[in-house]
Structure formats: structure tokens, C-alpha cells
Scaffold this active site. Structure first.
Site, PDB file in Angstrom:
ATOM      1  CB  CYS A 341      -7.206  -5.951   0.707  1.00 57.79           C
ATOM      2  SG  CYS A 341      -5.723  -4.939   0.459  1.00 57.79           S
ATOM      3  CG  HIS A 425      -9.146  -2.856   4.046  1.00 57.35           C
ATOM      4  ND1 HIS A 425      -9.182  -4.204   4.321  1.00 57.35           N
ATOM      5  CD2 HIS A 425      -7.918  -2.614   3.517  1.00 57.35           C
ATOM      6  CE1 HIS A 425      -8.026  -4.751   3.980  1.00 57.35           C
ATOM      7  NE2 HIS A 425      -7.249  -3.811   3.485  1.00 57.35           N
TER       8      HIS A 425
END
Length: 502
Positions: A341, A425
Site C-alpha cells: 500500500c 493488504h
């Protein structure tokens, strides 16, 4: 049965999240249809529900304890700090803006009371019981006027309150007494009693104090939970890598191969969803540590640059610490690096940010062929895909939109040599993919590390939640707890002076 309970705490990190999850798992094992609820959560560790709503990871794990699918109703307000004085406000799973602490507590918070009460009412209309978690302490008298997560929600929904205290910190009797004594008479009516957390030693030595506490407050202690290493669910704020040595605390499995695998996680500012590395820590022979100095990368077989709520700030920090150059050297040497991310964005060539940091054009580390533009709308998805020949599930929470201009495809990002980047994630929780990824890392690092063939991350989580349920079942007065959830706080509880200041 149609009941509810608010689990409050004498302090932050007293054990509210763990106790809430434990009560939920105990109840569901009794055949009760139960749901968790936290009106307002402040955390950088969040999760995406199937309907695309962002909530705190702790509430997602509590939903798992209840064996139900998490929804935005379970955490209607999420605050994601962007610095010391401001947070992004996520309402019903969607970001609605940035507010300073003064702006939020100065009026916006109180206006949300109706929303959170409506969410709680909807859950109570669907489930047999709703176990609510407070935040911080209910005796934060400076914030009581606008409170929507502790006594504000208890008063609004007429919930009995169980106050949890961490005896391992010391001062638990004073904390229990002081918490009640700083509440108004109307608030005190709902505080049913106490639960001692993290006790070490012989409970009989504690009992005289509990008797005196009852004499002073007129309130019972509903249980004394013993200290257990690493009992917890996904962290809200801490840096505990929870599953290694917690689920397996008594017999940690030895490495399958001849070597361990050393994994260094850069402890960047405003780190978010660092729970991603729990799945790595669950592997026998994987040694995970958080680092903030370039020399700590020297012996690492894998370096992870995790997510962050401040991508540009994290990039600046990496340069300030000398970690940026250390990461570039690793990449040039073909040593494994994984960016997740915000960490993925940092590894790219260019960042255009007029949303998060508002610093405009910023050069990234330039080790992946990626250009990032921050959009006002946040991406919140639960993607499913394939990588390294294995099925992968994950979730995305980001404002940055990545344009990948080269490299090999890797989930939604790319791979160049032994440098990997993705917005996903939770991908490492997919067991087959995690093993395949670690095999590649070990080969590149020259380590004779072998991923365990039978490590199931989902099973470890379930085992952890069952241990929390066992803790409540074995060490709490479950008959009294059941009556409390079903019937509310006992009537006629005495007022403890001085009460809340005028």
C-alpha cells in the site's frame, strides 16, 4: 434473550478489545446470536467489509469471534490519525473529511450520537445480544459532554457497564474506585461492576481487596482473568506481532528448514495495517522485527515497507533516517523488498499528492516503475486474484492510484527482480501464496528456510479466539455476566461521591 453490555476500561489498553472478543466467543458457543459494536474507534489498522465499508480491524476480529460477517454498523465512526492534531473521519465506512481534535470534540462528535444509537438499535433488533466496547476511559471528564462511545452510548441505550482494569500495571483498585467516583449519579447507575485483567499469582491473595472494593462501591467483581502471554486480537495502536508465541506460546514450532528467515519491517510514521506481517510471524522459523535504522536492514532476508496514512511523510522519514539509501542498495543487490500500500507507493518513481499531504509533486525512491496520483475518493475493495500460481485474497484501503508502467504483474502492482509492490493488504494470510512467496524470498536470500506445509493462518486466528472464549468461561462469573447482559445493571447501586464535576 435480547440484551447488551458495554465493556469499558479504566485506561486505554486495559483489555477492552480482548474481553469483548472473549465474551462474544463465549456467548456464540452457548448458541447466542451475538454481534460486536464500537461506536467510535481511533485506529490506523482497519478492514474492508464485503459491502466496501472501512471499519476498525479489532471490530472485524470481534465479528469473527461472533462467527458473523463484519458490517459498518459494528463500527459507525472510525478516526484515522493523520498527525498529532487531526484525523480522517470515516462515517459508516466512508471518509467524510479531515477534522482537528478540537473541531471533532467541539461539536461534530455529539451530532453523531443519533447515528451510532441508530446503528446499535439496528444490531439489537437483529441479534440476541450486542457486546459493545468503549474507548479510553469513561471517566475522561474533559470529554464527557460530547461522549458517544462510553457513558454517552450507555445512557442512550440503557446498557449495563462492566469496567475492565489491567492489574499488571498496578493501581487497579484505585482505578476502579476513581472511575466510578468521577461519574455523575446518572452514569453511576449503569456501572454494574468490575473485571480484573492480567492477574498473576494466587487469586486468594486478591480476594480481600475485592471484598473491600465491593464494600466501598456496592459493586461486584465479575471475574479475575489470569495473565496470558500474547492474548490479543488485531492491534489498534500497538506494535505487537501477535500470533507468533501467542497461539503457540507453550511450544513454538521449530523451523522446518535448516535456517530461519529474518524479516525487517520499516517502522514508518503513521504506519497502518501493520497486522499484515502477523501472517509472516505465524510461520515457524520466520523472525519478524520492526526497525528504524539502516544498519538493521543489513542482516534482513526480507524488508517490508508497510502501509501508512502519510505516504509523503513516510518517504521523508526514510530519507531522514538513511533508510531510503539502504533500501536502494538492497534493490541494486537483488535482495528482497516488499512494499504494501503506502510502502508500495514509496517505492515508485513519482507521487502526485494534493489530497493527503498536499505537497504536490514528490519523487519516490524510483525502484519500481510506478507513478502514483492521489484521488479524493478512497479505494475500498476486497479483491481476489492469483500470484505465484496461488489464489490470493486481500483488501484495499488507499487514496493513491498507481499507474504501473513496467515490470512483471504482481496482484494490482508489479515486481522487478526481487522488489515487489502491491496495494493489497492481507494477501499474506492466503496460506498457499505466503508459502510460495517465502520460498522465493529464501532462494533469493540464500537461506535454507522452508515454509511449514501445515500452517493455517485462519486456524491460528480461530484458536486464538477460542482461547479468549475459554478465558471468560473459566475465570469469569458467567452466570452473573449472563444476567447482566439479559437484564441490565442491578437496581439500587449506591452513588460514590464526589461524582462528576459540574
Amino acid at each position: 434473550m435480547s440484551g447488551g453490555l458495554l465493556v469499558a476500561g479504566t485506561t486505554s489498553d486495559a483489555g477492552k478489545s480482548v474481553v469483548t472478543a472473549g465474551i462474544c466467543r463465549w456467548l456464540v458457543r452457548q448458541g447466542v446470536k451475538v454481534a460486536p459494536f464500537k461506536a467510535q474507534n481511533m485506529s490506523l489498522n482497519s478492514f474492508v467489509t464485503r459491502e466496501g465499508a472501512e471499519i476498525g480491524r479489532a471490530q472485524a476480529m470481534q465479528a469473527q469471534a461472533c462467527r458473523v460477517e463484519p458490517t459498518a454498523l459494528m463500527n459507525p465512526v472510525l478516526l484515522k490519525p493523520g498527525g498529532e492534531r487531526s484525523s480522517q473521519v470515516v462515517l459508516m465506512g466512508k471518509p467524510v473529511g479531515e477534522l482537528s481534535a478540537r473541531g471533532y470534540h467541539g461539536g461534530r462528535q455529539q451530532k453523531l450520537l443519533g447515528t451510532v444509537l441508530d446503528c446499535l438499535a439496528e444490531l439489537r433488533g437483529t441479534y440476541d445480544a450486542v457486546i459493545c466496547e468503549g474507548a479510553g476511559s469513561p471517566a475522561e471528564i474533559n470529554l464527557r459532554r460530547t461522549d458517544i462511545v462510553n457513558m454517552g452510548i450507555a445512557r442512550g441505550a440503557r446498557l449495563p457497564v462492566l469496567v475492565v482494569g489491567d492489574i499488571d500495571r498496578g493501581g487497579v483498585f484505585a482505578s476502579f474506585f476513581g472511575t466510578v467516583a468521577l461519574l455523575s449519579p446518572e452514569d453511576q447507575e449503569l456501572v454494574a461492576g468490575f473485571l480484573v485483567n492480567k492477574f498473576r499469582g494466587d487469586v486468594s491473595l486478591l480476594e480481600p481487596g475485592l471484598d473491600m472494593l465491593h464494600g466501598l462501591t456496592g459493586r461486584h467483581t465479575y471475574g479475575v482473568l489470569p495473565f496470558r502471554h500474547g492474548l490479543g486480537i488485531d492491534e489498534e495502536d500497538g506494535l505487537r506481532v501477535s500470533l507468533r508465541g501467542t497461539v503457540r506460546e507453550s511450544t513454538v514450532a521449530p523451523p522446518v528448514g535448516e535456517d530461519v528467515l529474518r524479516i525487517a519491517v520499516c517502522a514508518i510514521p503513521l504506519m497502518s495495517n501493520f497486522t499484515d506481517v502477523d501472517a509472516l510471524a505465524a510461520e515457524p522459523g520466520a523472525v519478524v522485527r520492526f526497525v528504524d535504522r539502516p544498519e538493521e536492514l543489513a542482516d534482513a532476508d526480507l524488508v517490508v515497507v508497510p502501509g501508512t496514512r502519510g505516504t509523503v511523510r513516510a518517504l521523508e522519514w526514510l530519507h531522514e533516517r538513511g533508510l531510503a539509501e539502504a533500501l536502494k542498495r538492497r534493490v541494486a543487490e537483488g535482495r528482497p523488498v516488499l512494499g504494501v500500500c503506502g510502502g508500495f507507493q514509496v517505492l515508485g518513481e513519482h507521487i502526485e499528492d494534493d489530497v493527503e499531504s498536499r505537497k504536490g509533486s514528490v519523487e519516490g525512491l524510483g525502484v519500481l516503475p510506478v507513478r502514483v496520483r492521489f484521488a479524493a475518493e478512497k479505494t475500498l475493495t476486497r479483491p481476489v486474484g492469483e500470484a505465484l500460481g496461488e489464489r490470493v485474497e486481500g483488501y484495499e484501503i488507499h487514496h493513491g492510484i498507481a499507474e504501473v508502467t513496467g515490470g512483471e504483474p504482481f496482484l494490482d502492482g508489479c515486481r522487478v527482480g526481487q522488489t515487489w509492490g502491491t496495494h493489497w493488504h492481507g494477501s499474506l494470510e492466503s496460506d498457499g501464496f505466503r508459502r510460495a512467496f517465502l520460498r522465493e524470498v529464501a532462494a533469493a536470500a540464500g537461506r535454507r528456510f522452508v515454509p511449514a506445509p501445515d500452517t493455517s493462518f485462519a486456524a491460528l486466528r480461530e484458536e486464538q479466539l477460542d482461547r479468549l472464549g475459554d478465558l471468560i468461561e473459566q475465570h469469569a462469573d458467567t452466570d452473573a455476566l449472563w444476567r447482566l447482559i439479559e437484564s441490565g445493571a442491578p437496581r439500587g447501586l449506591p452513588f460514590i461521591p464526589p461524582g462528576a464535576p459540574a
